[in-house]
Design a protein around this motif. Structure first.
Motif, PDB file in Angstrom:
ATOM      1  N   ASP A 199       0.810  -1.214   0.000  1.00 45.06           N
ATOM      2  CA  ASP A 199       0.000   0.000   0.000  1.00 45.06           C
ATOM      3  C   ASP A 199       0.846   1.268   0.000  1.00 45.06           C
ATOM      4  OD1 ASP A 199      -2.486  -1.273  -0.033  1.00 45.06           O
ATOM      5  OD2 ASP A 199      -2.514  -1.491   2.154  1.00 45.06           O
ATOM      6  N   ILE A 200       2.129   1.121   0.268  1.00 47.65           N
ATOM      7  CA  ILE A 200       3.022   2.273   0.264  1.00 47.65           C
ATOM      8  C   ILE A 200       3.344   2.652  -1.177  1.00 47.65           C
ATOM      9  CG2 ILE A 200       5.242   3.193   1.013  1.00 47.65           C
ATOM     10  CD1 ILE A 200       3.266   2.473   3.301  1.00 47.65           C
ATOM     11  N   LYS A 201       3.115   3.918  -1.522  1.00 42.63           N
ATOM     12  CA  LYS A 201       3.421   4.420  -2.854  1.00 42.63           C
ATOM     13  C   LYS A 201       4.338   5.632  -2.746  1.00 42.63           C
ATOM     14  CE  LYS A 201       0.593   1.411  -4.654  1.00 42.63           C
ATOM     15  NZ  LYS A 201       1.148   0.174  -5.277  1.00 42.63           N
ATOM     16  N   PHE A 202       5.105   5.865  -3.824  1.00 42.36           N
ATOM     17  CA  PHE A 202       6.074   6.955  -3.846  1.00 42.36           C
ATOM     18  C   PHE A 202       5.575   8.087  -4.722  1.00 42.36           C
ATOM     19  CE2 PHE A 202       9.940   9.107  -5.396  1.00 42.36           C
ATOM     20  CZ  PHE A 202      10.518   9.419  -4.182  1.00 42.36           C
ATOM     21  N   GLY A 203       5.716   9.325  -4.240  1.00 46.96           N
ATOM     22  CA  GLY A 203       5.314  10.502  -5.001  1.00 46.96           C
ATOM     23  C   GLY A 203       6.491  11.427  -5.264  1.00 46.96           C
ATOM     24  N   TYR A 204       6.483  12.037  -6.458  1.00 54.95           N
ATOM     25  CA  TYR A 204       7.507  12.999  -6.867  1.00 54.95           C
ATOM     26  C   TYR A 204       6.928  14.412  -6.732  1.00 54.95           C
ATOM     27  CZ  TYR A 204       9.945   9.002  -8.900  1.00 54.95           C
ATOM     28  OH  TYR A 204      10.597   7.806  -9.084  1.00 54.95           O
ATOM     29  N   PRO A 205       7.374  15.198  -5.764  1.00 57.61           N
ATOM     30  CA  PRO A 205       6.795  16.533  -5.579  1.00 57.61           C
ATOM     31  C   PRO A 205       6.927  17.399  -6.831  1.00 57.61           C
ATOM     32  CG  PRO A 205       8.089  15.891  -3.662  1.00 57.61           C
ATOM     33  CD  PRO A 205       8.361  14.867  -4.724  1.00 57.61           C
ATOM     34  N   LYS A 206       5.814  17.743  -7.421  1.00 55.97           N
ATOM     35  CA  LYS A 206       5.822  18.499  -8.675  1.00 55.97           C
ATOM     36  C   LYS A 206       6.369  19.904  -8.507  1.00 55.97           C
ATOM     37  CE  LYS A 206       0.798  19.359  -8.179  1.00 55.97           C
ATOM     38  NZ  LYS A 206       0.428  18.164  -7.382  1.00 55.97           N
ATOM     39  N   GLU A 207       6.328  20.437  -7.274  1.00 55.54           N
ATOM     40  CA  GLU A 207       6.850  21.783  -7.039  1.00 55.54           C
ATOM     41  C   GLU A 207       8.382  21.808  -7.079  1.00 55.54           C
ATOM     42  OE1 GLU A 207       3.063  20.940  -4.894  1.00 55.54           O
ATOM     43  OE2 GLU A 207       5.078  20.073  -4.723  1.00 55.54           O
ATOM     44  N   GLY A 208       8.992  20.661  -6.839  1.00 52.31           N
ATOM     45  CA  GLY A 208      10.449  20.566  -6.848  1.00 52.31           C
ATOM     46  C   GLY A 208      10.946  19.592  -5.803  1.00 52.31           C
ATOM     47  N   PHE A 209      11.933  18.789  -6.178  1.00 54.44           N
ATOM     48  CA  PHE A 209      12.526  17.842  -5.234  1.00 54.44           C
ATOM     49  C   PHE A 209      14.034  17.778  -5.456  1.00 54.44           C
ATOM     50  CE2 PHE A 209      11.042  15.404  -8.935  1.00 54.44           C
ATOM     51  CZ  PHE A 209      12.201  14.730  -9.320  1.00 54.44           C
ATOM     52  N   PRO A 210      14.794  17.445  -4.408  1.00 59.32           N
ATOM     53  CA  PRO A 210      16.255  17.417  -4.528  1.00 59.32           C
ATOM     54  C   PRO A 210      16.788  16.024  -4.847  1.00 59.32           C
ATOM     55  CG  PRO A 210      15.647  17.345  -2.219  1.00 59.32           C
ATOM     56  CD  PRO A 210      14.354  17.380  -2.998  1.00 59.32           C
ATOM     57  N   GLU A 261      10.135   3.857  -7.639  1.00 58.40           N
ATOM     58  CA  GLU A 261      10.878   4.807  -6.804  1.00 58.40           C
ATOM     59  C   GLU A 261      12.213   5.212  -7.448  1.00 58.40           C
ATOM     60  OE1 GLU A 261       8.402   2.086  -4.209  1.00 58.40           O
ATOM     61  OE2 GLU A 261       9.854   1.800  -5.839  1.00 58.40           O
ATOM     62  N   LEU A 262      12.713   4.393  -8.368  1.00 60.95           N
ATOM     63  CA  LEU A 262      14.032   4.636  -8.957  1.00 60.95           C
ATOM     64  C   LEU A 262      13.958   5.130 -10.398  1.00 60.95           C
ATOM     65  CD1 LEU A 262      15.978   1.510  -7.626  1.00 60.95           C
ATOM     66  CD2 LEU A 262      15.576   3.699  -6.507  1.00 60.95           C
ATOM     67  N   ASN A 263      12.763   5.259 -10.932  1.00 66.53           N
ATOM     68  CA  ASN A 263      12.592   5.678 -12.316  1.00 66.53           C
ATOM     69  C   ASN A 263      11.642   6.868 -12.362  1.00 66.53           C
ATOM     70  OD1 ASN A 263      13.955   3.407 -14.053  1.00 66.53           O
ATOM     71  ND2 ASN A 263      12.845   2.346 -12.424  1.00 66.53           N
ATOM     72  N   VAL A 264      12.202   8.062 -12.485  1.00 69.53           N
ATOM     73  CA  VAL A 264      11.398   9.285 -12.440  1.00 69.53           C
ATOM     74  C   VAL A 264      10.527   9.377 -13.691  1.00 69.53           C
ATOM     75  CG1 VAL A 264      11.451  11.793 -12.208  1.00 69.53           C
ATOM     76  CG2 VAL A 264      13.282  10.413 -11.187  1.00 69.53           C
ATOM     77  N   PRO A 265       9.215   9.509 -13.551  1.00 68.09           N
ATOM     78  CA  PRO A 265       8.353   9.685 -14.722  1.00 68.09           C
ATOM     79  C   PRO A 265       8.724  10.950 -15.490  1.00 68.09           C
ATOM     80  CG  PRO A 265       7.059   9.179 -12.756  1.00 68.09           C
ATOM     81  CD  PRO A 265       8.455   9.462 -12.288  1.00 68.09           C
ATOM     82  N   ASP A 266       8.553  10.902 -16.801  1.00 67.97           N
ATOM     83  CA  ASP A 266       8.933  12.042 -17.641  1.00 67.97           C
ATOM     84  C   ASP A 266       8.290  13.344 -17.174  1.00 67.97           C
ATOM     85  OD1 ASP A 266      10.511  10.447 -19.211  1.00 67.97           O
ATOM     86  OD2 ASP A 266       9.008  10.149 -20.778  1.00 67.97           O
ATOM     87  N   GLU A 267       7.054  13.260 -16.688  1.00 68.39           N
ATOM     88  CA  GLU A 267       6.349  14.492 -16.320  1.00 68.39           C
ATOM     89  C   GLU A 267       6.941  15.188 -15.102  1.00 68.39           C
ATOM     90  OE1 GLU A 267       2.311  13.711 -14.606  1.00 68.39           O
ATOM     91  OE2 GLU A 267       2.892  11.619 -14.931  1.00 68.39           O
ATOM     92  N   TYR A 268       7.780  14.478 -14.339  1.00 69.76           N
ATOM     93  CA  TYR A 268       8.359  15.075 -13.143  1.00 69.76           C
ATOM     94  C   TYR A 268       9.871  15.286 -13.248  1.00 69.76           C
ATOM     95  CZ  TYR A 268       3.824  13.836 -11.223  1.00 69.76           C
ATOM     96  OH  TYR A 268       2.464  13.727 -11.019  1.00 69.76           O
ATOM     97  N   ASP A 282      11.715  17.371 -14.859  1.00 74.19           N
ATOM     98  CA  ASP A 282      12.176  18.757 -14.780  1.00 74.19           C
ATOM     99  C   ASP A 282      12.025  19.354 -13.379  1.00 74.19           C
ATOM    100  OD1 ASP A 282      12.826  18.688 -17.441  1.00 74.19           O
ATOM    101  OD2 ASP A 282      10.993  19.662 -18.120  1.00 74.19           O
ATOM    102  N   ALA A 283      11.308  18.668 -12.499  1.00 74.76           N
ATOM    103  CA  ALA A 283      11.109  19.184 -11.139  1.00 74.76           C
ATOM    104  C   ALA A 283      12.289  18.884 -10.227  1.00 74.76           C
ATOM    105  CB  ALA A 283       9.832  18.603 -10.534  1.00 74.76           C
ATOM    106  N   GLY A 284      13.171  17.985 -10.657  1.00 69.42           N
ATOM    107  CA  GLY A 284      14.292  17.592  -9.809  1.00 69.42           C
ATOM    108  C   GLY A 284      15.542  18.414 -10.061  1.00 69.42           C
ATOM    109  N   GLU A 285      16.245  18.760  -8.987  1.00 68.09           N
ATOM    110  CA  GLU A 285      17.522  19.473  -9.074  1.00 68.09           C
ATOM    111  C   GLU A 285      18.499  18.866  -8.079  1.00 68.09           C
ATOM    112  OE1 GLU A 285      17.319  23.688  -8.506  1.00 68.09           O
ATOM    113  OE2 GLU A 285      15.381  23.853  -9.527  1.00 68.09           O
TER     114      GLU A 285
END
Length: 344
Positions: A239-250, A310-317, A319-322
């Motif tokens: 039930d645990i899922k991983f989210g990529y913060p669209k506002e920005g993540f490090p 968790e190890l494969n960032v979706p294309d839509e996110y 650009d949010a990573g730096e």
């Protein structure tokens, strides 16, 4: 064949023939807690007849403070990318020249000429990943690809949230959430960052490192934490899922370095070369569930590692990573003041 035994010759042997058991003695590793595969250590000990001792730390600042004090007795440390320049500038690391080691050819090109260690004169990749959101989706079924999960949490998650106690990761996400840029000195924005964090903290349960134990069991229902730990949690509770913060993540990369005052330098160099072998890098990743930066390691990993969400960032996110970078000292001072207030 009679081997010469001078220190210089031993170093050359260790660098060029790292596959043979030519070493002996000790190696003292100072690394993040729950981050070192015991099987990797056993393999190294057996191959090189070296007794390895691993001591854990819980943050970059803890490690830096310990070594700054002197006489730590450690040979190897594993700082994050944004801290490596600090270690180098303060003269705490040995210029070990891993770029001249036999297995350096296995380092993925993207991780060779990195900003924090150009050309890799001091460090070699250990693991890399990112800080994002982990949520028990049996409790909350809304959007999890947002830092609002811990900064403006939904009612279902209030009082059941854990946030990584790592200053830069938390401030990065909050600054991005409020529309700013990392290393900003905008005091109006930083006041908003402070106020937002102080307010949000009243809705958190904890700021600790016990995610792989407490997220799967339901003691926490949401976390702002590192992706590998959240993957380990999902393996215990689907039930645990991983989210990529669209506002920005490090993004982060932790790298192995040798301390300037290390007592077991040649064994430390052997270890550096050893972990750049693909099969050994795979052992590192398979334990902690992060990517490693070594070409060819994927073929030694189970399929669930290669395909993990968790190890494969979706294309839509993407650009949010730096990558977290080192801010100027005056900026870090401002950030430390916010962090200190948050800890009260």
């Amino acid at each position: 064949m009679k081997w010469m035994t001078t220190t210089a010759t031993a170093a050359i042997i260790a660098m060029g023939f790292a596959g043979n058991a030519l070493a002996a003695g000790d190696l003292n590793i100072f690394n993040w807690g729950d981050y070192t595969n015991p099987e990797l250590i056993k393999k190294f000990e057996k191959e090189f007849d070296v007794k390895v001792t691993v001591t854990d730390y819980d943050s970059n600042d803890t490690a830096l403070s310990k070594v700054r004090a002197g006489g730590s007795g450690f040979d190897i440390v594993v700082p994050s990318a944004n801290y490596v320049p600090i270690w180098v500038k303060e003269g705490l690391l040995l210029e070990a020249r891993p770029d001249q080691m036999e297995n350096f050819k296995n380092v993925d090109e993207r991780w060779v000429d990195v900003a924090w260690d150009p050309g890799r004169h001091y460090t070699v990749p250990w693991q890399w990943g990112l800080t994002g959101i982990g949520v028990n989706t049996s409790v909350y079924k809304g959007d999890i690809n947002t830092s609002a999960i811990f900064l403006d949490p939904p009612e279902e998650l209030v009082g059941k949230i854990n946030v990584a106690p790592e200053m830069n990761d938390v401030l990065f996400a909050t600054i991005k959430y409020l529309g700013g840029d990392w290393c900003t000195v905008d005091k109006d924005l930083l006041r908003k960052v402070r106020d937002k964090l102080v307010e949000a903290k009243t809705k958190w349960l904890a700021m600790d490192y016990s995610v792989t134990e407490k997220l799967p069991t339901g003691e926490y229902d949401a976390v702002y934490y590192w992706n590998g730990a959240i993957m380990r949690s999902r393996e215990k509770n689907p039930d645990i899922k991983f989210g990529y913060p669209k506002e920005g993540f490090p993004y982060f990369m932790d790298s192995v370095a040798i301390l300037k005052d290390a007592k077991n330098v040649e064994n430390a160099k052997l270890f550096m070369n050893f972990i750049m072998a693909p099969e050994n890098a795979a052992l590192i990743s398979d334990f902690a569930k992060y990517s490693n930066g070594i070409k060819g390691s994927a073929e030694f990993m189970p399929a669930e590692m290669r395909d993990a969400p968790e190890l494969n960032v979706p294309d839509e996110y993407k650009d949010a990573g730096e990558f977290l970078t080192s801010c100027e000292p005056q900026v870090q001072e401002l950030y430390t003041k916010i962090w200190t207030e948050l800890q009260k």
